[in-house]
Design a protein around this motif. Sequence first.
Motif, PDB file in Angstrom:
ATOM      1  N   LEU A 232       0.915  -1.410   0.104  1.00 31.89           N
ATOM      2  CA  LEU A 232      -0.010   0.160   0.007  1.00 31.89           C
ATOM      3  C   LEU A 232       0.725   1.279  -0.047  1.00 31.89           C
ATOM      4  N   GLY A 233       2.102   1.327   0.855  1.00 33.95           N
ATOM      5  CA  GLY A 233       2.721   2.292   0.728  1.00 33.95           C
ATOM      6  C   GLY A 233       3.442   2.419  -0.668  1.00 33.95           C
ATOM      7  N   ARG A 234       3.792   1.472  -1.162  1.00 34.71           N
ATOM      8  CA  ARG A 234       4.545   1.725  -2.596  1.00 34.71           C
ATOM      9  C   ARG A 234       3.704   2.109  -3.587  1.00 34.71           C
ATOM     10  N   ALA A 235       2.124   1.671  -3.505  1.00 34.40           N
ATOM     11  CA  ALA A 235       1.175   2.370  -4.295  1.00 34.40           C
ATOM     12  C   ALA A 235       0.975   3.909  -4.144  1.00 34.40           C
ATOM     13  N   GLN A 236       0.709   4.088  -2.680  1.00 40.31           N
ATOM     14  CA  GLN A 236       0.606   5.683  -2.494  1.00 40.31           C
ATOM     15  C   GLN A 236       1.849   6.437  -3.092  1.00 40.31           C
ATOM     16  N   GLN A 237       3.066   5.998  -2.649  1.00 41.40           N
ATOM     17  CA  GLN A 237       4.095   6.619  -3.198  1.00 41.40           C
ATOM     18  C   GLN A 237       4.254   6.915  -4.575  1.00 41.40           C
ATOM     19  N   GLY A 238       3.806   5.857  -5.329  1.00 42.18           N
ATOM     20  CA  GLY A 238       3.712   5.694  -6.947  1.00 42.18           C
ATOM     21  C   GLY A 238       2.650   6.862  -7.482  1.00 42.18           C
ATOM     22  N   TRP A 239       1.541   6.838  -6.641  1.00 42.79           N
ATOM     23  CA  TRP A 239       0.340   7.716  -7.439  1.00 42.79           C
ATOM     24  C   TRP A 239       0.821   9.253  -6.828  1.00 42.79           C
ATOM     25  N   ASN A 240       1.518   9.594  -5.785  1.00 44.94           N
ATOM     26  CA  ASN A 240       1.670  10.860  -5.573  1.00 44.94           C
ATOM     27  C   ASN A 240       2.895  11.375  -6.418  1.00 44.94           C
ATOM     28  N   TRP A 241       3.890  10.606  -6.730  1.00 42.53           N
ATOM     29  CA  TRP A 241       4.903  10.854  -7.772  1.00 42.53           C
ATOM     30  C   TRP A 241       4.102  10.998  -9.318  1.00 42.53           C
ATOM     31  N   LEU A 242       3.300  10.097  -9.728  1.00 37.23           N
ATOM     32  CA  LEU A 242       2.805  10.453 -10.983  1.00 37.23           C
ATOM     33  C   LEU A 242       1.882  11.743 -10.989  1.00 37.23           C
ATOM     34  N   ASN A 243       1.333  11.925  -9.988  1.00 36.11           N
ATOM     35  CA  ASN A 243       0.368  13.198  -9.800  1.00 36.11           C
ATOM     36  C   ASN A 243       1.342  14.330  -9.957  1.00 36.11           C
ATOM     37  N   GLY A 244       2.304  14.362  -9.614  1.00 35.92           N
ATOM     38  CA  GLY A 244       3.321  15.445  -9.474  1.00 35.92           C
ATOM     39  C   GLY A 244       4.240  15.537 -10.540  1.00 35.92           C
ATOM     40  N   SER A 245       4.394  14.544 -11.467  1.00 36.36           N
ATOM     41  CA  SER A 245       5.500  14.373 -12.563  1.00 36.36           C
ATOM     42  C   SER A 245       5.235  15.287 -13.922  1.00 36.36           C
ATOM     43  N   GLY A 246       3.913  15.842 -13.949  1.00 41.80           N
ATOM     44  CA  GLY A 246       3.648  16.675 -15.247  1.00 41.80           C
ATOM     45  C   GLY A 246       3.323  15.997 -16.207  1.00 41.80           C
ATOM     46  N   MET A 247       3.201  14.640 -16.271  1.00 45.27           N
ATOM     47  CA  MET A 247       2.590  13.889 -17.497  1.00 45.27           C
ATOM     48  C   MET A 247       1.086  13.874 -17.633  1.00 45.27           C
ATOM     49  N   LEU A 248       0.563  14.446 -16.806  1.00 44.15           N
ATOM     50  CA  LEU A 248      -0.822  15.035 -16.954  1.00 44.15           C
ATOM     51  C   LEU A 248      -1.144  16.169 -17.548  1.00 44.15           C
ATOM     52  N   ASN A 249      -1.643  16.511 -18.662  1.00 43.86           N
ATOM     53  CA  ASN A 249      -1.580  17.860 -19.369  1.00 43.86           C
ATOM     54  C   ASN A 249      -2.932  18.764 -18.792  1.00 43.86           C
ATOM     55  N   SER A 250      -2.801  19.857 -19.147  1.00 44.67           N
ATOM     56  CA  SER A 250      -3.782  20.891 -18.775  1.00 44.67           C
ATOM     57  C   SER A 250      -5.136  20.548 -18.950  1.00 44.67           C
ATOM     58  N   ALA A 251      -5.394  19.446 -20.105  1.00 45.44           N
ATOM     59  CA  ALA A 251      -6.639  19.045 -20.539  1.00 45.44           C
ATOM     60  C   ALA A 251      -7.265  17.786 -19.710  1.00 45.44           C
ATOM     61  N   GLY A 252      -6.336  17.371 -18.727  1.00 43.64           N
ATOM     62  CA  GLY A 252      -6.379  16.045 -18.116  1.00 43.64           C
ATOM     63  C   GLY A 252      -6.154  14.874 -18.771  1.00 43.64           C
ATOM     64  N   LEU A 253      -5.253  15.006 -19.798  1.00 44.97           N
ATOM     65  CA  LEU A 253      -5.047  13.809 -20.636  1.00 44.97           C
ATOM     66  C   LEU A 253      -3.541  13.347 -20.448  1.00 44.97           C
ATOM     67  N   VAL A 254      -3.256  12.172 -20.481  1.00 46.50           N
ATOM     68  CA  VAL A 254      -1.908  11.702 -20.117  1.00 46.50           C
ATOM     69  C   VAL A 254      -0.809  11.638 -21.420  1.00 46.50           C
ATOM     70  N   ASN A 255       0.138  12.469 -20.993  1.00 48.10           N
ATOM     71  CA  ASN A 255       1.293  12.559 -22.287  1.00 48.10           C
ATOM     72  C   ASN A 255       2.059  11.123 -21.952  1.00 48.10           C
ATOM     73  N   ASP A 256       3.022  10.698 -22.752  1.00 51.57           N
ATOM     74  CA  ASP A 256       3.678   9.364 -22.661  1.00 51.57           C
ATOM     75  C   ASP A 256       4.815   9.530 -21.574  1.00 51.57           C
ATOM     76  N   GLY A 257       5.412  10.630 -21.468  1.00 51.24           N
ATOM     77  CA  GLY A 257       6.697  10.209 -20.341  1.00 51.24           C
ATOM     78  C   GLY A 257       7.371  11.576 -20.188  1.00 51.24           C
ATOM     79  N   LEU A 258       8.718  11.468 -19.643  1.00 53.36           N
ATOM     80  CA  LEU A 258       9.438  12.441 -19.110  1.00 53.36           C
ATOM     81  C   LEU A 258      10.671  12.666 -20.245  1.00 53.36           C
ATOM     82  N   ASN A 259      10.995  14.032 -20.226  1.00 48.84           N
ATOM     83  CA  ASN A 259      12.369  14.052 -21.278  1.00 48.84           C
ATOM     84  C   ASN A 259      13.487  14.031 -20.204  1.00 48.84           C
ATOM     85  N   ASP A 260      14.697  14.260 -20.813  1.00 44.93           N
ATOM     86  CA  ASP A 260      15.910  14.298 -19.958  1.00 44.93           C
ATOM     87  C   ASP A 260      15.839  15.340 -18.918  1.00 44.93           C
TER      88      ASP A 260
END
Length: 621
Positions: free
Chosen positions: A201-229
């Motif tokens: 559960l801790g790993r899942a929550q950690q992963g969710w929090n990271w994903l939410n803050g990663s920038g991969m969700l664009n302003s329209a609420g859609l998910v882009n593919d990944g992160l650049n360098d």
Amino acid sequence: MSRPVHILKVLMAGAGLLAAALVPTPAAAAPAPTDGPAAVARARVAADELMSSYEPNKAWFPSSWWNSAVALQTIGDYMQRTGDRRYLAQLDNTFEKDKGAFPAGYLSGDELWGNFTSRAIDDSEWWGLTWIQAYDLTKNRKYLDMAVTIARFVEDYWDDTCGGGVWWNAERTYKNAVTNGLWIRLTAELHNRLPGDTYWLGRAQQGWNWLNGSGMLNSAGLVNDGLNDNCESNGDTVWTYNQGLAIGAGLELWRATRNPQLLTTVRRLADAAIAPGGLVTDGVLTEYCDAPGRTCDDNGKQFKGIFMRYWMDLADTTHDRRYTDFVARQAATVWDNDRDAADRLGLHWSGATPNVFDWRTQASALSALIAAVPATPPVRSLSATTDPALPVVMPATGSATQVKVTVNLQATGPVGDSIDVTVRAAAPSGWTVTPTRTTVKLRTRGNAVPVQTSVDLAVTIPAGTPDGLHSVTATATSGSQLSFTTRSDVLIAHKADFDTGTAAETPWLFDADGSQSNGVQNRFADGHSYFVYRFPFPSDATSASVALTIDNEFVIQVSGDGQNWTTVATETNQVHDGENKAVRTFDLTPYLATAAYVRISDSFPDTGWGGRVYHVTATYN
């Protein structure tokens, strides 16, 4: 390895864990009404067609490792949703045969390291979810233990680069949406099945929090593919499976925590997917690569099904009418527009042509049909299929032709019930079909194993019938509640003339074996696989020939019975770039007494550049 894809950056304010039950929002309503028996029957027909491509020796769907995991997971969804348990043995066959280590090229382009792991971290996660599905179906702990083993393997590829996240590959070159959406769903599923767990559960929550803050969700609420360098969103393509995985990750974590903020985020992602500018065209889920003028590779063929797997979870969880209506719309368009007489489901759910059909597109569209099955399935159902579904008649001059069409029936019902099924057949004007009406009796055995029987139809095709497709239909009914219509599309043709990789090829393709098609004008057989075309020349023909546009390392064989083969051409040089592409013509006159079969295989099975055919023309006089 599945292609890199981005995941969402979800705006989730606050973190508190609330043990509150889901409270429907004012937008929620009762689920849309659905014809449960028909939905079960349609899913069963499509699932059986998918499993006809399962290869039991290697225990996979040929030539694709991660896609095989998702296809088996889809079959698991089907069994869990309908109660049908006929394919548990195939799941276990794959588990036992494929859990070891394998060299590169045997089951995957990558070396497999054992326990369904490899350098492709996302591939490993797909298998982890497949074995959790098997555990849910059987409660056999070995499947859950394997999922834990896979999760421990994946965990080693989480590090602090970009503030966290799992790497897409063992070389640690890319952090993306698909790998991390899978990570959250996998770890949350483990938590929800391991009593007393806090670690996953801790790993899942950690992963969710990271994903939410990663920038991969664009302003329209859609998910882009990944992160650049620079650890910023690369703004790359919004693939449906990334959007679906983000929804599915949030839902499974919500089940673990009951945190309402998770559902708020999930709804935002879902609403963005179906909003204008999202992932829908004219009401139909559409992948970026299956839009007009584009082509999906073997990875992209399966993305929409993954989206629908988690959309089904969304509809079940929220009971929001908008989400259940979307399910009904996708299932209806797949069944009505994206299905041929053989019950193959294609890439373009809207029915746009030219369409592409293979086991990957079958698995993907099957997920839409599964989602339409009620969460509590009806016990009674009735389905029908035809064999052959796409027969070919190359007619004689001045005489009628007869073909046999078998109607295969499957039914479920309370154990021990006796049901009467009436089959009514119809053919084009001027044709005859016998019998036009017959009744058979079936004794049902519940949902787990549908009972089956068959009815043979004798079809007479009059001389002078024009070339083209002509449908023979059969409608099976039982009482006032159960009805199912199937058809056999009889192709009348005085010549074969088709591009490979198209629907026009299908009636002539007698045995696809392990061959592959990557699009129009492309069918090839690598290694020890092959493919066979059948040409049923008429009894009064005096000569016949076939012309193949072919290249690379081919072996061409011909036969009069499909069993005893004569080699007529072999490429003796190792050709990898198609430089020997040419039209090659072969005499089939010796095989006019029966039917002529043409088989293409690989003259250098260890190199991976087997015979590739673009176009086929077969004629007779």
